[in-house]
Design an enzyme around this catalytic site. Structure first.
Site, PDB file in Angstrom:
ATOM      1  N   ARG A  48       0.849  -1.204   0.000  1.00 32.44           N
ATOM      2  CA  ARG A  48       0.000   0.000   0.000  1.00 32.44           C
ATOM      3  C   ARG A  48       0.881   1.250   0.000  1.00 32.44           C
ATOM      4  O   ARG A  48       0.626   2.225  -0.709  1.00 32.44           O
ATOM      5  CB  ARG A  48      -0.937  -0.006   1.219  1.00 32.44           C
ATOM      6  N   LYS A 138     -11.559  14.503   5.795  1.00 31.56           N
ATOM      7  CA  LYS A 138     -12.686  14.044   4.991  1.00 31.56           C
ATOM      8  C   LYS A 138     -13.568  13.081   5.774  1.00 31.56           C
ATOM      9  O   LYS A 138     -13.063  12.272   6.562  1.00 31.56           O
ATOM     10  CB  LYS A 138     -12.199  13.336   3.731  1.00 31.56           C
ATOM     11  N   LYS A 221     -18.018  17.715  -1.152  1.00 39.27           N
ATOM     12  CA  LYS A 221     -17.646  16.626  -2.080  1.00 39.27           C
ATOM     13  C   LYS A 221     -18.879  15.782  -2.362  1.00 39.27           C
ATOM     14  O   LYS A 221     -19.151  14.803  -1.665  1.00 39.27           O
ATOM     15  CB  LYS A 221     -16.528  15.783  -1.469  1.00 39.27           C
TER      16      LYS A 221
END
Ligand code: 5MM
Length: 343
Positions: A48, A138, A221
């Site tokens: 990752r 977020k 968003k």
């Protein structure tokens, strides 16, 4: 506690800067594992790190990307030379951000619906993330469309959590990305997408006002208004652009500095074409940009999986998508760009 209005406004403006957009590289480990395994790569902290690190280090990424949303694991990782990831993008003038929700969980009493969790202990986590360099955060609420869904209870629970999160971020000097995603899975029409998206956005802005969130210091968003992916009648690029803007003009306050759309499972080309068409229409009070996950990351992941030693090829694939979407953000994207790789 008061908020540092100038700092929040400055960060929010930088996130939606002209010609740039946001890279959503904040897949949870479960999601990233699915993405990696789908292309035959074992998901480990190092794989990752390897994939995300190549995007963060891509030369000229800062020409197209204003900010990167990271996952908790990613924010604590470093490149091969030991440079912490939050510093790596910052040194290239890209703002580091962090996903702070802990995922969409079944909502008690509402079978088939979810509420996004993560408020417990959030004030403390935000303080730590700020120390690690995060400038924005977020939180994604997930709303599905079905015969009797979404319910009022689900919309209100998610809107309330989004607003509580947003105010906590602002008190920590961190700009909240407010992401109420209405999923486009299903056979619903674009009319139904519009009805649900407008209802959700109205609820979200009512809760943001209730919780005293500074609208000038957030980035919204949302999803675009599309026909459900299984709907036999698919709206054209122009219809999507016109209807999305018409709907948002009715429900998104002008004080919001920018709208950074999610891609939501659209093809890479459609995600760019829709954003482009909206920017061509223009005449709206907010910046219109992207905060794409799959529409930026899927192509380079495929290239990298073919040969993980060829980092430069994967970086070129990433820069290509970033460049196409940055052009769309200016209304200058053309399908022909898809055939030009970044030099
Ligand atoms: C990148 O994916 C994000 C994380 O998803 P999970 O928490 O489910 O792992 C996701 O929130 C993403 O930021 C948005 O959905 C936008 O991504 P897309 O792929 O829709 O542009």
């Amino acid at each position: 506690m008061t908020v540092d209005r100038a700092r929040l406004e400055e960060t929010a403006q930088a996130m939606v800067a002209q010609g740039k957009g946001i890279l959503a590289a904040d897949e949870s480990n479960a999601t990233m594992t699915k993405r990696l395994e789908a292309v035959g790569i074992e998901s480990t902290p190092d794989s990752r790190r390897g994939f995300r690190g190549l995007m963060f280090a891509a030369e000229s990424a800062a020409d197209y990307i204003s900010g990167v949303i990271m996952y908790d694991e990613t924010l604590r990782q470093a490149s091969d030379d030991g440079t912490p990831f939050p510093v790596l993008p910052a040194s290239a003038a890209i703002l580091p951000g962090i996903k702070v929700d802990t995922g969409a969980k079944p909502l008690a009493g509402f079978p088939g619906e979810t509420v996004t969790e993560g408020l417990d202990g959030l004030r403390g986590r935000l303080g730590e993330y700020r120390e690690l360099g995060a400038r924005f955060a977020k939180w994604r609420a997930v709303i599905g469309i079905g015969e009797d869904r979404p319910t009022h209870g689900c919309i209100e629970a998610n809107a309330h959590a989004l607003a509580r999160y947003a105010r906590l971020c602002q008190e920590a000097g961190i700009v909240p990305i407010v992401e109420p995603e209405v999923l486009m899975d299903g056979d619903h029409s674009i009319d139904r997408s519009e009805e649900v998206t407008a209802t959700v956005l109205r609820a979200v802005f009512a809760q943001l006002a209730e919780q005293r969130v500074l609208l000038e210091g957030i980035v919204l968003k949302p999803n675009m208004l599309l026909s459900g992916y299984d709907c036999p009648e698919q709206a054209s690029v122009e219809e999507v652009a016109e209807r999305t803007l018409a709907c948002f003009r009715r429900v998104v306050p002008a004080a919001v500095p920018g709208i950074a759309f999610l891609s939501g499972g659209q093809s890479d080309e459609r995600a760019a074409a829709h954003l482009n068409a909206m920017n061509r229409i223009g005449g709206v009070p907010w910046e219109l940009t992207f905060s794409y996950g799959r529409a930026l990351v899927a192509a380079p992941l495929k290239v990298w999986a073919a040969d993980t030693a060829e980092v430069a090829d994967a970086q070129a694939a990433f820069l290509h998508r970033a460049r196409c979407n940055a052009a769309a953000r200016r209304g200058e994207y053309a399908e022909s760009m898809e055939h030009e790789l970044v030099a």
